[in-house]
Design a protein around this motif. Structure first.
Motif, PDB file in Angstrom:
ATOM      1  N   UNK A  28     -10.271  -0.868   1.834  1.00  0.00           N
ATOM      2  CA  UNK A  28      -9.543  -1.691   2.818  1.00  0.00           C
ATOM      3  C   UNK A  28      -8.996  -2.953   2.156  1.00  0.00           C
ATOM      4  N   UNK A  29      -9.740  -3.521   1.224  1.00  0.00           N
ATOM      5  CA  UNK A  29      -9.272  -4.704   0.493  1.00  0.00           C
ATOM      6  C   UNK A  29      -8.078  -4.356  -0.397  1.00  0.00           C
ATOM      7  N   UNK A  30      -8.098  -3.156  -0.981  1.00  0.00           N
ATOM      8  CA  UNK A  30      -6.961  -2.691  -1.776  1.00  0.00           C
ATOM      9  C   UNK A  30      -5.721  -2.607  -0.897  1.00  0.00           C
ATOM     10  N   UNK A  31      -5.869  -2.050   0.299  1.00  0.00           N
ATOM     11  CA  UNK A  31      -4.723  -1.939   1.222  1.00  0.00           C
ATOM     12  C   UNK A  31      -4.197  -3.313   1.611  1.00  0.00           C
ATOM     13  N   UNK A  32      -5.091  -4.274   1.857  1.00  0.00           N
ATOM     14  CA  UNK A  32      -4.670  -5.643   2.175  1.00  0.00           C
ATOM     15  C   UNK A  32      -3.900  -6.246   1.000  1.00  0.00           C
ATOM     16  N   UNK A  33      -4.393  -6.010  -0.218  1.00  0.00           N
ATOM     17  CA  UNK A  33      -3.704  -6.511  -1.405  1.00  0.00           C
ATOM     18  C   UNK A  33      -2.317  -5.913  -1.547  1.00  0.00           C
ATOM     19  N   UNK A  34      -2.198  -4.621  -1.312  1.00  0.00           N
ATOM     20  CA  UNK A  34      -0.893  -3.951  -1.386  1.00  0.00           C
ATOM     21  C   UNK A  34       0.051  -4.481  -0.309  1.00  0.00           C
ATOM     22  N   UNK A  35      -0.470  -4.727   0.884  1.00  0.00           N
ATOM     23  CA  UNK A  35       0.363  -5.292   1.950  1.00  0.00           C
ATOM     24  C   UNK A  35       0.882  -6.671   1.558  1.00  0.00           C
ATOM     25  N   UNK A  36       0.041  -7.454   0.891  1.00  0.00           N
ATOM     26  CA  UNK A  36       0.463  -8.779   0.443  1.00  0.00           C
ATOM     27  C   UNK A  36       1.575  -8.675  -0.606  1.00  0.00           C
ATOM     28  N   UNK A  37       1.437  -7.738  -1.536  1.00  0.00           N
ATOM     29  CA  UNK A  37       2.473  -7.529  -2.547  1.00  0.00           C
ATOM     30  C   UNK A  37       3.773  -7.085  -1.878  1.00  0.00           C
ATOM     31  N   UNK A  38       3.701  -6.205  -0.897  1.00  0.00           N
ATOM     32  CA  UNK A  38       4.900  -5.773  -0.163  1.00  0.00           C
ATOM     33  C   UNK A  38       5.576  -6.970   0.517  1.00  0.00           C
ATOM     34  N   UNK A  39       4.763  -7.863   1.083  1.00  0.00           N
ATOM     35  CA  UNK A  39       5.279  -9.071   1.721  1.00  0.00           C
ATOM     36  C   UNK A  39       6.023  -9.940   0.705  1.00  0.00           C
ATOM     37  N   UNK A  40       5.433 -10.101  -0.481  1.00  0.00           N
ATOM     38  CA  UNK A  40       6.084 -10.878  -1.540  1.00  0.00           C
ATOM     39  C   UNK A  40       7.394 -10.229  -1.967  1.00  0.00           C
ATOM     40  N   UNK A  41       7.370  -8.925  -2.149  1.00  0.00           N
ATOM     41  CA  UNK A  41       8.575  -8.214  -2.584  1.00  0.00           C
ATOM     42  C   UNK A  41       9.693  -8.286  -1.548  1.00  0.00           C
ATOM     43  N   UNK A  42       9.329  -8.348  -0.277  1.00  0.00           N
ATOM     44  CA  UNK A  42      10.323  -8.395   0.792  1.00  0.00           C
ATOM     45  C   UNK A  42      10.786  -9.814   1.117  1.00  0.00           C
ATOM     46  N   UNK A  43      10.187 -10.813   0.505  1.00  0.00           N
ATOM     47  CA  UNK A  43      10.546 -12.205   0.800  1.00  0.00           C
ATOM     48  C   UNK A  43      12.031 -12.434   0.543  1.00  0.00           C
ATOM     49  N   UNK A  44      12.707 -13.165   1.429  1.00  0.00           N
ATOM     50  CA  UNK A  44      14.146 -13.408   1.265  1.00  0.00           C
ATOM     51  C   UNK A  44      14.417 -14.494   0.219  1.00  0.00           C
ATOM     52  N   UNK A  45      14.033 -14.192  -0.997  1.00  0.00           N
ATOM     53  CA  UNK A  45      14.191 -15.103  -2.131  1.00  0.00           C
ATOM     54  C   UNK A  45      15.004 -14.344  -3.177  1.00  0.00           C
ATOM     55  N   UNK A  46      16.105 -14.914  -3.666  1.00  0.00           N
ATOM     56  CA  UNK A  46      16.974 -14.146  -4.566  1.00  0.00           C
ATOM     57  C   UNK A  46      16.401 -13.859  -5.949  1.00  0.00           C
ATOM     58  N   UNK A  47      15.515 -14.714  -6.431  1.00  0.00           N
ATOM     59  CA  UNK A  47      14.943 -14.516  -7.769  1.00  0.00           C
ATOM     60  C   UNK A  47      13.431 -14.468  -7.648  1.00  0.00           C
ATOM     61  N   UNK A  48      12.869 -13.307  -8.016  1.00  0.00           N
ATOM     62  CA  UNK A  48      11.436 -13.102  -7.859  1.00  0.00           C
ATOM     63  C   UNK A  48      10.845 -12.419  -9.075  1.00  0.00           C
ATOM     64  N   UNK A  49       9.641 -12.853  -9.406  1.00  0.00           N
ATOM     65  CA  UNK A  49       8.823 -12.171 -10.411  1.00  0.00           C
ATOM     66  C   UNK A  49       7.426 -12.071  -9.828  1.00  0.00           C
ATOM     67  N   UNK A  50       6.895 -10.872  -9.822  1.00  0.00           N
ATOM     68  CA  UNK A  50       5.516 -10.657  -9.374  1.00  0.00           C
ATOM     69  C   UNK A  50       4.757 -10.132 -10.587  1.00  0.00           C
ATOM     70  N   UNK A  51       3.665 -10.817 -10.902  1.00  0.00           N
ATOM     71  CA  UNK A  51       2.878 -10.522 -12.105  1.00  0.00           C
ATOM     72  C   UNK A  51       1.532  -9.967 -11.702  1.00  0.00           C
ATOM     73  N   UNK A  52       1.087  -8.915 -12.373  1.00  0.00           N
ATOM     74  CA  UNK A  52      -0.226  -8.332 -12.148  1.00  0.00           C
ATOM     75  C   UNK A  52      -0.576  -7.456 -13.334  1.00  0.00           C
ATOM     76  N   UNK A  53      -1.871  -7.286 -13.608  1.00  0.00           N
ATOM     77  CA  UNK A  53      -2.226  -6.319 -14.662  1.00  0.00           C
ATOM     78  C   UNK A  53      -1.873  -4.908 -14.194  1.00  0.00           C
ATOM     79  N   UNK A  54      -2.106  -3.945 -15.038  1.00  0.00           N
ATOM     80  CA  UNK A  54      -1.846  -2.558 -14.673  1.00  0.00           C
ATOM     81  C   UNK A  54      -2.646  -2.277 -13.404  1.00  0.00           C
ATOM     82  N   UNK A  55      -1.943  -1.832 -12.362  1.00  0.00           N
ATOM     83  CA  UNK A  55      -2.585  -1.719 -11.059  1.00  0.00           C
ATOM     84  C   UNK A  55      -1.986  -0.587 -10.237  1.00  0.00           C
ATOM     85  N   UNK A  56      -2.535  -0.419  -9.045  1.00  0.00           N
ATOM     86  CA  UNK A  56      -2.031   0.622  -8.149  1.00  0.00           C
ATOM     87  C   UNK A  56      -0.701   0.231  -7.515  1.00  0.00           C
ATOM     88  N   UNK A  57      -0.223  -0.972  -7.771  1.00  0.00           N
ATOM     89  CA  UNK A  57       1.123  -1.336  -7.315  1.00  0.00           C
ATOM     90  C   UNK A  57       2.127  -0.338  -7.893  1.00  0.00           C
TER      91      UNK A  57
END
Length: 154
Positions: A28-57
Motif C-alpha cells: 500500500x505504501x508503494x502504491x501511495x509512492x507511485x501516486x505521488x510520482x504521478x502527481x509530480x509528473x502531471x504537475x502543470x510545470x513546463x520544466x520537470x526532473x524527477x530523480x529516484x534510484x532504480x525503482x518500480x516507477x
C-alpha cells in the motif's frame, strides 16, 4: 521543478519485502509512492526532473529518460539514478572527470575484472551497514550532480 520523491517503498532493492509475511502493508505504501510520482509528473510545470534510484516507477509508470552514475560526475561512488525529464535536456557530466573505480576480480577466481567504488564491496553490494540513519545516508544527492543540475537546468 527538480523533485526527489521518497524512494523507501519504490526502489527495486526493497520491493521484495512487499510480499513477505508481516510486511504486506508495504504494498500500500508503494502504491501511495507511485501516486505521488504521478502527481509530480502531471504537475502543470513546463520544466520537470524527477530523480529516484532504480525503482518500480520504470515498470509501473514509464521508463526514465536518463540514467546517471555519480562516478561519471567525478565521485568515488556508484548509485545508479534515474531521471524522468520534461522540458529539460539530459544531464551532461562533461564538466567533471569520470572517477575510475578500483579493479577487482569478481566473482573471485573467474578472471573477470570489474570496477567497484568506495561505497561498494567487491561483490557490488552497498558498504553501508544497517543503522537508523542509513536511509538518509543512502539518499544523499552527490554535489557534482547537484551542481550539474543547477548549472545546466537553472
Amino acid at each position: 521543478m527538480v523533485a526527489h520523491p521518497p524512494c523507501t517503498y519504490l526502489t527495486v532493492s526493497g520491493l521484495h519485502w512487499n510480499s513477505r509475511p508481516g510486511f504486506e502493508w508495504r504494498a500500500a505504501e508503494t502504491e501511495k509512492g507511485l501516486d505521488f510520482v504521478r502527481l509530480l509528473m502531471a504537475a502543470p510545470i513546463p520544466k520537470k526532473a524527477i530523480e529516484n534510484p532504480v525503482s518500480c516507477i520504470s515498470s509501473r509508470i514509464r521508463k526514465p529518460d536518463q540514467t546517471i552514475q555519480p562516478y561519471d560526475f567525478g565521485h568515488d561512488a556508484s548509485k545508479r539514478t534515474c531521471l524522468w525529464l520534461e522540458g529539460l535536456p539530459s544531464l551532461s557530466p562533461a564538466a567533471f572527470p569520470r572517477f575510475p573505480g578500483r579493479r577487482v576480480e569478481w566473482p573471485k577466481g573467474s578472471g573477470k575484472i570489474v570496477e567497484r567504488w568506495s561505497n561498494q564491496t567487491d561483490s557490488g553490494q552497498s558498504n553501508l551497514g544497517p543503522s537508523e540513519d542509513r536511509w538518509a545516508k543512502r539518499s544523499v544527492t552527490y554535489a557534482n550532480i547537484a551542481e550539474a543540475m543547477a548549472s545546466q537546468w537553472g
